[in-house]
Design an enzyme around this catalytic site. Structure first.
Site, short mmCIF file in Angstrom:
data_model
loop_
_atom_site.label_atom_id
_atom_site.label_comp_id
_atom_site.label_asym_id
_atom_site.label_seq_id
_atom_site.Cartn_x
_atom_site.Cartn_y
_atom_site.Cartn_z
N ARG A 28 0.82 -1.22 0.00
CA ARG A 28 0.00 0.00 0.00
C ARG A 28 0.86 1.27 0.00
NH1 ARG A 28 -4.37 -1.69 4.59
NH2 ARG A 28 -5.36 -3.40 3.48
N ARG A 32 -3.18 6.53 0.86
CA ARG A 32 -3.74 7.66 1.60
C ARG A 32 -2.78 8.38 2.52
NH1 ARG A 32 -8.86 4.84 4.24
NH2 ARG A 32 -7.31 3.18 4.47
N ARG A 41 -6.95 12.08 -5.53
CA ARG A 41 -8.24 11.41 -5.34
C ARG A 41 -9.36 12.42 -5.16
NH1 ARG A 41 -9.90 6.12 -1.75
NH2 ARG A 41 -12.13 6.38 -1.98
N ASP A 78 -6.98 -2.89 -7.07
CA ASP A 78 -7.65 -3.49 -5.92
C ASP A 78 -7.88 -4.97 -6.19
OD1 ASP A 78 -10.36 -4.14 -4.23
OD2 ASP A 78 -9.22 -2.54 -3.29
N TYR A 152 -15.22 -11.99 0.03
CA TYR A 152 -15.99 -10.80 -0.37
C TYR A 152 -17.12 -11.18 -1.32
CZ TYR A 152 -12.24 -7.92 1.59
OH TYR A 152 -11.34 -7.32 2.43
#
Length: 343
Positions: A28, A32, A41, A78, A152
């Site tokens: 990652r 962020r 973003r 992702d 998921y």
């Protein structure tokens, strides 16, 4: 074997050549915690819009390379792109996490209409990044492993214990096997297309492997990952595959032996000294600094770095975290990590 003059230190390490200074990348690393990511973003809108915009996704992939000079660039995307391509609808609600519809807990897999064209923007992103990367930087692609992706797809969202998916696998193993097989087939094609577009190594993320019993781990983690690796090796024999079965614990050596991966990623709960003594001799390892030690910084960060480095005196090592970098990690802590490793 140590090689002091390999242009791509990360790629060489994954091929079994130990480097005098271990190469570094962070899971990652594009995300962020970086102000430039947050600014982009905000302009582009939601996560899916950003991830399916090849120019923007390439920019996000390259941001941490420009700032830190990591030895590896990891594709910005992702793990849920595969179920999206298998026909589920994918959305990312603000503060809610990802959602997949319809959930396969109460809908048939056969009712989904595969949409592999949804993956085309990812391949265009790969081509953009490959054209822009410094020749010394290794380009990493990735996909989610079947068990993690299935959690998921079955529940339609993330969960703490994956109980709905685990019950499904016990109640209807044949039906669950169909889901895992569909994910595996799509993943082989997905990673193969990434490689053809320009990535030089790939990682299989099994973020929720730790929720399974030993028997289920063999069936839903080791077996499908071995199938994917074998298929990739048949198509791209020179491309290294990293396996990351988070939470595998004592099952990690069996995973390393039986899946055929070239390197294995360690999560932060794994004792690196134990891993060095139990994993196959010469197998490259990746990890495993606690992401929270990086976030904390200071002496805790220094001790964590030194412990990982000392645990692998001869084994090929890729320095990384035990999972993804946290969004509140100060940029200066990443700079300190790199300075300490690189001296």
């Amino acid at each position: 074997m140590t090689d002091r003059a390999v242009p791509k230190a990360l790629l060489a390490t994954l091929m079994g050549r130990r480097q005098a200074v271990p190469p570094v990348w962070l899971m990652r690393q594009a995300g962020r915690y970086l102000p430039e990511y947050r600014a982009l973003r905000a302009r582009k809108g939601g996560f899916l819009a950003l991830a399916t915009d090849p120019e923007a996704a390439a920019e996000v992939t390259l941001q941490p390379i420009r700032r830190f000079g990591f030895d590896g660039a990891i594709l910005f995307s992702d793990i849920l792109m595969v179920p999206w391509a298998l026909g589920q609808d994918l959305s990312f609600g603000v503060g809610e996490g990802p959602r997949l519809a319809p959930p396969l807990a109460d809908h048939a897999l056969a009712a989904l209409r595969p949409r592999p064209e949804r993956l085309e923007p990812v391949y265009r992103t790969v081509r953009h990044v490959a054209a822009a990367l410094d020749p010394a930087t290794t380009f990493l692609g990735f996909a989610g492993s079947p068990w993690t992706v299935a959690t998921y797809m079955v529940a339609g969202q993330g969960s703490k214990d994956h109980g709905e998916t685990r019950r499904y696998a016990y109640r209807d193993p044949a039906g669950f096997s169909d889901i895992v097989d569909a994910i595996s087939d799509m993943t082989v094609d997905y990673l193969s297309r990434q490689i053809e577009a320009g990535v030089e190594a790939v990682q299989l993320f099994d973020s929720w492997a730790g929720s399974l019993s030993p028997e289920q781990f063999e069936r839903w983690v080791i077996a499908p990952n071995a199938r994917i690796v074998a298929a990739l090796k048949a198509r791209h024999p020179a491309t290294p595959v990293i396996g990351f079965p988070k939470g595998a614990g004592a099952k990690l050596p069996a995973y390393a032996r039986e899946t055929g991966v070239d390197a294995v990623g360690l999560d932060e709960t794994v004792d690196p000294v134990w891993a060095n003594g139990t994993l196959p001799v010469g197998m490259p390892v990746q990890g495993n600094l606690d992401p929270l030690a990086l976030e904390a910084g200071g002496a805790a960060l220094d001790r964590g770095i030194d412990r990982v480095l000392a645990a692998f005196p001869e084994r090929p090592l890729v320095f990384n975290l035990g999972h993804g970098i946290g969004q509140h990690t100060p940029v200066e802590h990443v700079e300190r990590l790199l300075a300490r490793i690189r001296g």
